[in-house]
Motif scaffolding. Structure first.
Motif, short mmCIF file in Angstrom:
data_model
loop_
_atom_site.label_atom_id
_atom_site.label_comp_id
_atom_site.label_asym_id
_atom_site.label_seq_id
_atom_site.Cartn_x
_atom_site.Cartn_y
_atom_site.Cartn_z
N TYR A 28 0.88 -1.17 0.00
CA TYR A 28 0.00 0.00 0.00
C TYR A 28 0.91 1.22 0.00
O TYR A 28 1.95 1.23 0.66
N PHE A 37 4.12 0.68 2.23
CA PHE A 37 3.93 -0.29 3.30
C PHE A 37 3.74 -1.66 2.68
O PHE A 37 2.79 -1.90 1.94
N ALA A 41 2.45 -4.97 2.63
CA ALA A 41 1.43 -5.76 3.34
C ALA A 41 1.62 -7.25 3.12
O ALA A 41 1.26 -8.06 3.98
N PRO A 66 -2.07 -12.67 13.39
CA PRO A 66 -2.57 -11.54 14.16
C PRO A 66 -3.09 -10.42 13.26
O PRO A 66 -2.85 -10.42 12.06
N SER A 67 -3.78 -9.50 13.87
CA SER A 67 -4.28 -8.34 13.16
C SER A 67 -3.11 -7.62 12.47
O SER A 67 -2.05 -7.47 13.06
N GLY A 68 -3.30 -7.26 11.21
CA GLY A 68 -2.25 -6.57 10.47
C GLY A 68 -1.30 -7.50 9.74
O GLY A 68 -0.35 -7.05 9.09
N SER A 69 -1.54 -8.80 9.80
CA SER A 69 -0.59 -9.74 9.18
C SER A 69 -0.81 -9.91 7.68
O SER A 69 0.00 -10.55 7.01
N GLY A 70 -1.89 -9.34 7.15
CA GLY A 70 -2.09 -9.37 5.70
C GLY A 70 -3.20 -10.28 5.22
O GLY A 70 -3.40 -10.45 4.01
N LYS A 71 -3.98 -10.83 6.15
CA LYS A 71 -5.05 -11.77 5.78
C LYS A 71 -6.07 -11.13 4.84
O LYS A 71 -6.39 -11.68 3.79
N SER A 72 -6.58 -9.97 5.25
CA SER A 72 -7.62 -9.31 4.43
C SER A 72 -7.05 -8.88 3.08
O SER A 72 -7.75 -8.95 2.06
N THR A 73 -5.82 -8.45 3.08
CA THR A 73 -5.19 -8.04 1.82
C THR A 73 -5.13 -9.22 0.86
O THR A 73 -5.50 -9.11 -0.31
N1 LIG Z 1 -6.04 0.43 2.35
C1 LIG Z 1 -4.91 0.37 3.05
N2 LIG Z 1 -4.00 1.38 2.99
C2 LIG Z 1 -2.86 1.31 3.68
N3 LIG Z 1 -2.48 0.29 4.46
C3 LIG Z 1 -3.33 -0.73 4.57
C4 LIG Z 1 -4.58 -0.74 3.87
N4 LIG Z 1 -5.22 -1.91 4.17
C5 LIG Z 1 -4.40 -2.58 5.01
N5 LIG Z 1 -3.27 -1.86 5.25
C6 LIG Z 1 -2.16 -2.30 6.09
O1 LIG Z 1 -1.67 -3.53 5.60
C7 LIG Z 1 -1.37 -4.41 6.69
C8 LIG Z 1 -2.15 -5.69 6.51
O2 LIG Z 1 -3.51 -5.39 6.69
P1 LIG Z 1 -4.66 -6.48 6.56
O3 LIG Z 1 -4.48 -7.22 5.28
O4 LIG Z 1 -5.93 -5.78 6.77
O5 LIG Z 1 -4.31 -7.45 7.77
P2 LIG Z 1 -5.26 -8.43 8.61
O6 LIG Z 1 -6.49 -8.67 7.81
O7 LIG Z 1 -4.43 -9.65 8.82
O8 LIG Z 1 -5.54 -7.72 9.89
C9 LIG Z 1 -1.74 -3.69 7.97
O9 LIG Z 1 -0.56 -3.18 8.55
C10 LIG Z 1 -2.63 -2.57 7.50
O10 LIG Z 1 -2.49 -1.42 8.32
#
Ligand SMILES: Nc1ncnc2c1ncn2[C@@H]1O[C@H](COP(=O)(O)OP(=O)(O)O)[C@@H](O)[C@H]1O
Ligand SMILES: [Mg+2]
Length: 221
Positions: A11, A18, A20, A39-46
């Motif tokens: 991102y 950053f 991800a 954990p939260s922030g590990s990239g799962k949703s990405t």
């Molecule tokens: N739209 C975005 N813009 C900038 N950074 C992002 C965005 N979405 C996620 N991130 C960052 O990417 C990292 C991975 O996020 P995410 O995939 O949401 O993790 P998870 O789902 O495991 O909590 C996190 O550090 C988050 O802050």
């Protein structure tokens, strides 16, 4: 079904990068049930949003049934999003003014599914998640677990090839979360729908057939 090859994804916030996801490779066969943990922030949703065509993937890194997702045109991407991928999220995203039945029916109307077929699918999907008797209720008349079951029915009614579920139990108490997980396991078994889920819920992980762990955007070995 999904083949992820050395996927890195960043991102950009202004000029700041950053990372991800870094060098993630994994394979998800047809019919699999896989849980992305970490954990939260590990990239799962990405990772889920790249696989589900919500985010663009870099070239030659994510393949769905041997097609490079990056190289698909918008028409083809929309077809996949509409017809082959079902989505479930933590916060359900139901339309508050529509009944459970209408929420499940909504995307089928948009897809142009004929009336008779639509009715069969909506009733079948609601029945599958045990909501037949609550089909006329609006979301605010339903519990959290029931709302998530409406969201599952909505995804299921598309007859998707894969269901992508991002933290589907995170808003629910553990007993209700267990029920949701059991419905997903059942759909995977009975309907052969591939399920790719993200969760950091211990109960979910304990009952998951296969777990892939992420940490700071990398696969844990
Ligand atoms: N739209 C975005 N813009 C900038 N950074 C992002 C965005 N979405 C996620 N991130 C960052 O990417 C990292 C991975 O996020 P995410 O995939 O949401 O993790 P998870 O789902 O495991 O909590 C996190 O550090 C988050 O802050
Ligand atoms: Mg997430």
């Amino acid at each position: 079904m999904f083949d992820v090859q050395n996927l890195s994804f960043s991102y950009f916030l202004g000029k700041a990068e950053f990372k991800a996801l870094q060098d993630v490779s994994l394979n998800i066969p047809e019919g699999d049930f896989v849980t992305l943990a970490g954990p939260s922030g590990s990239g799962k949703s990405t990772l889920l949003s790249i696989m589900g065509l919500i985010e663009n993937s870099p070239s030659q890194s994510v393949f769905y049934r041997d097609q490079d997702l990056h190289s698909l045109d918008e028409l083809r991407k929309n077809k996949l999003r509409r017809h082959e991928f079902g989505f479930i999220f933590q916060h359900f995203y139901l339309f508050p003014v529509l009944s459970a039945y209408e929420n499940v029916e909504y995307f089928l109307v948009k897809q142009g599914i004929p009336d008779a077929e639509r009715k069969i699918r909506v009733e079948w999907a609601l029945e599958t998640v045990g909501l037949k008797d609550l089909s006329q209720k609006k979301p605010n008349e339903l519990s959290g677990g029931q709302r998530q079951r409406v969201a599952i029915a909505r995804a299921l009614a598309k007859k998707p090839q894969v269901i992508i579920a991002d933290e589907p139990t995170a808003s629910l108490d553990s007993k209700t979360g267990r029920t949701i997980l059991d419905y997903l396991l059942k759909i995977n078994q009975d309907e052969k729908v591939t399920i790719v889920m993200a969760s950091h819920d211990q109960m979910v992980l304990a009952a998951s057939p296969r777990i892939i762990r992420l940490h700071d955007g990398r696969l844990e070995t």
